[in-house]
Design an enzyme around this catalytic site. Structure first.
Site, PDB file in Angstrom:
ATOM      1  N   GLU A 286       6.404  37.954 -11.631  1.00  0.00           N
ATOM      2  CA  GLU A 286       6.696  39.011 -10.667  1.00  0.00           C
ATOM      3  C   GLU A 286       5.551  40.009 -10.557  1.00  0.00           C
ATOM      4  O   GLU A 286       5.387  40.664  -9.524  1.00  0.00           O
ATOM      5  CB  GLU A 286       7.996  39.734 -11.072  1.00  0.00           C
ATOM      6  N   HIS A 307       8.899  16.018 -26.421  1.00  0.00           N
ATOM      7  CA  HIS A 307       9.574  14.757 -26.111  1.00  0.00           C
ATOM      8  C   HIS A 307      10.037  14.711 -24.658  1.00  0.00           C
ATOM      9  O   HIS A 307      10.761  13.805 -24.267  1.00  0.00           O
ATOM     10  CB  HIS A 307      10.756  14.563 -27.066  1.00  0.00           C
ATOM     11  N   LYS A 421      16.845  38.038  -0.243  1.00  0.00           N
ATOM     12  CA  LYS A 421      17.995  38.938  -0.096  1.00  0.00           C
ATOM     13  C   LYS A 421      18.324  39.162   1.375  1.00  0.00           C
ATOM     14  O   LYS A 421      19.507  39.155   1.762  1.00  0.00           O
ATOM     15  CB  LYS A 421      17.707  40.283  -0.776  1.00  0.00           C
TER      16      LYS A 421
END
Length: 444
Positions: A286, A307, A421
């Site tokens: 951010e 793995h 948003k």
């Protein structure tokens, strides 16, 4: 000298020591901008001197509030998203017994909500809390952020139905704006205990404010030691020097970025640090990911992820570098036993501590990855405790500010976060978004 060290010899031959050192004037300028407030986003620099300026009265108030919650609640739900939960989650997970949820009496459990919009998650949480004495720490500057607001509405109603409004209000603590916003208004009307989110501290830098400190204190950990560790790192990195670890990290990762390494993988070899990686990803993603710039932050938990992701890291596209957090000592001691049949072939390590094997897995992997063309930065941490976690958190915060300025962005805003948003509000037909609703529906 602070206890956490940064070792960069394994970034060669991708970038030489001279290439890293050539960035020192930029790093010194960036450090100066953090401390004199001359850079972009200077209205969000309250975190810089936070450890040394946190008053003892605030620590005492947080501890007293945490003690009251512990005495009156079996479980606490901390509601928040992004920086309003990741820092607390990272510290609590790092310090907790790995099996604490299954051990009766192992502190006051702190659960988290408001970090997603999962219907099953919230339903299962509400079912779990039925019949339990629970409290709520709700963290939101505005009180209207969708994810935490939904969780708070649901859990507040459940708590009030269980206890009545008056008694429920004694078990709700709001961490919010000093004067403005829906949560501040509600807290005033209902008489909730409150703590303030300072205007000059952004969410992803807020772990050392009440946002992180109260949940951590409720979980039973020493927030004074956490602050003390952060303060020691603050003092260590405040001035430019050859052993300024925040500058070294920022310089090295920027040199690697300019050499074409666009992805940074934060690696730990201790499962307790998983959420430190999650917190770090938000902090750097951010802060730096804007203006079409920035290193992409990823994280793995080794040896587990060797793995699954190990093949890609070893032999995939050479656009990556690693930053390895190496914890030097463990809290407990456990030796591998000998077995007469030796069917698993492990007698060659019988008598060795589990951590010795883990350290060799770490060293062997770092050597293999460097040989495979993956530069490595090593960050050594003496142990996992409150003091060194405080050092580590502040180290990453300071280096993030320096690195962001070196990158040429404002490390303290997040304009891109608002895009989703707006679309979500339009799709949900939120009042005031009528034009956006019409436009987005025309695209569907």
């Amino acid at each position: 000298m602070n206890a956490i060290q940064v070792i960069t010899k394994d970034v060669a031959p991708v970038v030489s020591a001279d290439a890293v050192e050539a960035l020192r004037p930029e790093a010194e300028k960036a450090l100066s901008m953090l401390y004199d407030g001359s850079g972009a986003g200077n209205d969000f620099l309250g975190w810089v001197k936070l450890p040394s300026e946190t008053p003892q009265t605030l620590i005492d108030d947080i501890n007293a509030t945490a003690q009251s919650l512990r005495e009156n609640c079996e479980v606490i739900v901390a509601i928040g998203i992004g920086g309003s939960y990741l820092g607390a989650k990272a510290v609590i997970e790092a310090l907790s017994n790995s099996f604490a949820p299954y051990i009766h009496g192992e502190g006051t459990p702190v659960l988290f909500a408001g970090q997603n919009i999962g219907e099953d998650y919230l339903y299962e949480l509400s079912q779990y809390l039925k019949g339990k004495k629970f409290g709520i720490i709700v963290i939101s500057k505005s009180g209207t952020t969708t994810e935490p607001a939904i969780a708070f509405r649901l859990l507040k109603e459940q708590l009030e139905n269980q206890l009545g409004k008056a008694e429920a209000s004694k078990r709700i603590v709001a961490i919010t704006d000093a004067k403005r916003g829906a949560l501040r208004q509600l807290a005033t009307e209902e008489g909730y205990k409150t703590f303030v989110i300072a205007d000059n501290v952004g969410g992803r830098f807020s772990v050392l404010t009440p946002v992180g400190l109260l949940p951590i204190a409720v979980a039973g950990y020493d927030i004074q030691k956490l602050i003390d560790g952060a303060r020691s790192m603050e003092l260590a990195v405040a001035n430019p020097s050859q052993d300024n670890v925040a500058m070294t990290y920022a310089m090295t990762r920027n040199a690697l970025y300019r050499a074409g390494k666009k992805i940074e993988i934060l690696v730990n070899y201790n499962p307790k640090l998983h959420f430190v990686g999650e917190w770090w990803k938000q902090l750097y993603g951010e802060s730096e990911g804007k203006d079409h710039k920035g290193i992409f932050p990823a994280a793995v938990d080794n040896s587990t992820d060797l793995h699954s992701m190990g093949q890609w890291i070893q032999d995939g596209e050479r656009s990556i570098f690693e930053t390895v957090i190496s914890v030097q000592s463990t809290v407990n001691t456990l030796e591998i036993p000998s077995d007469e049949a030796n069917l698993d072939g492990l007698n060659y390590i019988a008598g060795k501590r589990v951590d010795q094997v883990n350290k060799m897995a770490e060293l062997g992997t770092r050597i293999a990855h460097v040989d495979g063309g993956v530069p490595n930065i090593l960050v050594t941490v003496p142990a996992i405790n409150e003091h060194y976690l405080g050092e580590l958190l502040y180290f990453f915060e300071a280096a993030c500010g320096i690195s962001g300025y070196m990158l040429g962005v404002n490390p303290f805003n997040q304009p891109g976060v608002e895009d989703y948003k707006r679309n979500m509000f339009a799709l949900l037909a939120k009042p005031g978004y009528e034009k956006e609703t019409e436009a987005i529906r025309a695209r569907m």
